[in-house]
Scaffold this motif. Sequence first.
Motif, PDB file in Angstrom:
ATOM      1  N   ASN A 147     -11.656   3.157   4.582  1.00 40.12           N
ATOM      2  CA  ASN A 147     -11.329   4.435   5.188  1.00 40.12           C
ATOM      3  C   ASN A 147     -10.344   4.308   6.343  1.00 40.12           C
ATOM      4  OD1 ASN A 147     -11.657   7.228   5.191  1.00 40.12           O
ATOM      5  ND2 ASN A 147     -13.117   7.111   6.863  1.00 40.12           N
ATOM      6  N   SER A 148     -10.422   3.234   7.112  1.00 43.69           N
ATOM      7  CA  SER A 148      -9.640   3.142   8.339  1.00 43.69           C
ATOM      8  C   SER A 148      -8.464   2.169   8.292  1.00 43.69           C
ATOM      9  CB  SER A 148     -10.551   2.725   9.494  1.00 43.69           C
ATOM     10  OG  SER A 148     -11.563   3.679   9.690  1.00 43.69           O
ATOM     11  N   PHE A 149      -8.516   1.182   7.427  1.00 37.48           N
ATOM     12  CA  PHE A 149      -7.514   0.122   7.503  1.00 37.48           C
ATOM     13  C   PHE A 149      -6.677  -0.050   6.244  1.00 37.48           C
ATOM     14  CE2 PHE A 149     -11.001  -1.170  10.368  1.00 37.48           C
ATOM     15  CZ  PHE A 149     -10.296  -1.108  11.565  1.00 37.48           C
ATOM     16  N   THR A 150      -6.764   0.884   5.327  1.00 37.09           N
ATOM     17  CA  THR A 150      -5.960   0.763   4.110  1.00 37.09           C
ATOM     18  C   THR A 150      -5.084   1.999   3.930  1.00 37.09           C
ATOM     19  OG1 THR A 150      -7.641   1.800   2.706  1.00 37.09           O
ATOM     20  CG2 THR A 150      -7.734  -0.614   2.934  1.00 37.09           C
ATOM     21  N   THR A 151      -4.028   1.827   3.161  1.00 40.48           N
ATOM     22  CA  THR A 151      -3.162   2.952   2.822  1.00 40.48           C
ATOM     23  C   THR A 151      -3.928   3.977   1.998  1.00 40.48           C
ATOM     24  OG1 THR A 151      -1.308   1.407   2.773  1.00 40.48           O
ATOM     25  CG2 THR A 151      -0.956   3.549   1.775  1.00 40.48           C
ATOM     26  N   PHE A 152      -4.828   3.479   1.172  1.00 39.53           N
ATOM     27  CA  PHE A 152      -5.643   4.374   0.355  1.00 39.53           C
ATOM     28  C   PHE A 152      -6.442   5.333   1.233  1.00 39.53           C
ATOM     29  CE2 PHE A 152      -9.839   5.110  -1.567  1.00 39.53           C
ATOM     30  CZ  PHE A 152      -9.452   5.910  -2.621  1.00 39.53           C
ATOM     31  N   GLY A 153      -7.035   4.853   2.327  1.00 37.48           N
ATOM     32  CA  GLY A 153      -7.778   5.712   3.246  1.00 37.48           C
ATOM     33  C   GLY A 153      -6.888   6.769   3.886  1.00 37.48           C
ATOM     34  N   ALA A 154      -5.681   6.360   4.266  1.00 33.84           N
ATOM     35  CA  ALA A 154      -4.739   7.329   4.838  1.00 33.84           C
ATOM     36  C   ALA A 154      -4.328   8.364   3.797  1.00 33.84           C
ATOM     37  CB  ALA A 154      -3.516   6.602   5.388  1.00 33.84           C
ATOM     38  N   ASN A 155      -4.144   7.910   2.550  1.00 32.11           N
ATOM     39  CA  ASN A 155      -3.797   8.855   1.481  1.00 32.11           C
ATOM     40  C   ASN A 155      -4.934   9.839   1.215  1.00 32.11           C
ATOM     41  OD1 ASN A 155      -1.328   7.617   1.210  1.00 32.11           O
ATOM     42  ND2 ASN A 155      -1.897   6.438  -0.602  1.00 32.11           N
ATOM     43  N   MET A 156      -6.176   9.357   1.242  1.00 34.17           N
ATOM     44  CA  MET A 156      -7.320  10.268   1.053  1.00 34.17           C
ATOM     45  C   MET A 156      -7.370  11.300   2.165  1.00 34.17           C
ATOM     46  SD  MET A 156     -10.638   8.250  -0.454  1.00 34.17           S
ATOM     47  CE  MET A 156     -11.000   7.493   1.080  1.00 34.17           C
TER      48      MET A 156
ATOM     49  N   SER B 265       4.036  16.464  -1.703  1.00 34.98           N
ATOM     50  CA  SER B 265       5.435  16.476  -1.289  1.00 34.98           C
ATOM     51  C   SER B 265       5.830  15.171  -0.601  1.00 34.98           C
ATOM     52  CB  SER B 265       5.695  17.643  -0.330  1.00 34.98           C
ATOM     53  OG  SER B 265       5.456  18.869  -0.965  1.00 34.98           O
ATOM     54  N   ALA B 266       4.864  14.526   0.041  1.00 37.02           N
ATOM     55  CA  ALA B 266       5.143  13.259   0.718  1.00 37.02           C
ATOM     56  C   ALA B 266       5.229  12.095  -0.256  1.00 37.02           C
ATOM     57  CB  ALA B 266       4.065  12.983   1.761  1.00 37.02           C
ATOM     58  N   GLY B 267       4.930  12.315  -1.523  1.00 34.75           N
ATOM     59  CA  GLY B 267       5.073  11.274  -2.531  1.00 34.75           C
ATOM     60  C   GLY B 267       3.788  10.520  -2.840  1.00 34.75           C
ATOM     61  N   ILE B 268       2.656  11.028  -2.412  1.00 34.01           N
ATOM     62  CA  ILE B 268       1.382  10.374  -2.699  1.00 34.01           C
ATOM     63  C   ILE B 268       0.997  10.679  -4.140  1.00 34.01           C
ATOM     64  CG2 ILE B 268      -1.067  10.308  -2.111  1.00 34.01           C
ATOM     65  CD1 ILE B 268      -0.273  11.004   0.765  1.00 34.01           C
ATOM     66  N   ASN B 269       0.636   9.652  -4.881  1.00 37.21           N
ATOM     67  CA  ASN B 269       0.192   9.818  -6.263  1.00 37.21           C
ATOM     68  C   ASN B 269      -1.256  10.336  -6.226  1.00 37.21           C
ATOM     69  OD1 ASN B 269      -0.552   9.672  -8.927  1.00 37.21           O
ATOM     70  ND2 ASN B 269       0.352   7.654  -9.250  1.00 37.21           N
ATOM     71  N   ILE B 270      -1.412  11.624  -6.302  1.00 38.11           N
ATOM     72  CA  ILE B 270      -2.709  12.274  -6.109  1.00 38.11           C
ATOM     73  C   ILE B 270      -3.697  11.879  -7.202  1.00 38.11           C
ATOM     74  CG2 ILE B 270      -3.870  14.512  -6.033  1.00 38.11           C
ATOM     75  CD1 ILE B 270      -1.338  15.550  -4.618  1.00 38.11           C
ATOM     76  N   ASP B 271      -3.236  11.814  -8.432  1.00 37.88           N
ATOM     77  CA  ASP B 271      -4.140  11.456  -9.529  1.00 37.88           C
ATOM     78  C   ASP B 271      -4.695  10.042  -9.358  1.00 37.88           C
ATOM     79  OD1 ASP B 271      -3.858  13.928 -10.724  1.00 37.88           O
ATOM     80  OD2 ASP B 271      -2.139  13.292 -11.938  1.00 37.88           O
ATOM     81  N   ARG B 272      -3.844   9.100  -8.958  1.00 36.89           N
ATOM     82  CA  ARG B 272      -4.307   7.729  -8.760  1.00 36.89           C
ATOM     83  C   ARG B 272      -5.302   7.643  -7.603  1.00 36.89           C
ATOM     84  NH1 ARG B 272       0.193   4.045  -7.243  1.00 36.89           N
ATOM     85  NH2 ARG B 272      -0.511   4.411  -5.138  1.00 36.89           N
TER      86      ARG B 272
END
Length: 172
Positions: free
Chosen positions: A16-25, A37-44
């Motif tokens: 949750n705090s130290f990965t890009t995945f947490g920031a994307n969530m 719009s920022a380019g985050i792959n929402i489905d993934r």
Amino acid sequence: CYVILLVMFLLFTYVNSFTTFGANMLAIGSNIKIADSAGINIDRVKLTSFVLSGLFLGVAGVVYISTNASVIGVTGFASSVMIFDGIMGVFVGMVLTRYISFNIAILIGALTIRMLSAGLVACGFSSEIRGVLTGLFLFIVISYSTNAGLMDRIKAKKLVIEKAKAEIAGSN
């Protein structure tokens, strides 16, 4: 159980705090259109979050089975008590995020609701009364959170009104 709790909490905190995945969530949870719009792959991100949720739920199921002698299959809404306790713990945690870290706030919120539930059981309340009292507790917590700055806003408005009245009286 406490070792498993600590390991899962550390995993949750890391993801949750130290990965890009947490920031994307967090970005998707805040505003999905801006995240797209920022380019985050929402489905993934959704798929990965479902897989991680399954991991956490699987560990929770194993802990539940190991602490209870048996598991009884229920139908309908009989399992909703367990779900509502978790949701209420998250609500309490979200209120606490104003003051402490999100990860710790969720843990404290879940433990608070669990202790409240265990305390009400120890006092001998029926399940209906426990539900009402837990809901009342949640209502009080959310009401406090929503109205935390209400008195300050009222005082600030009164001060502006008094200044306006003083200016009007001074100009007449």
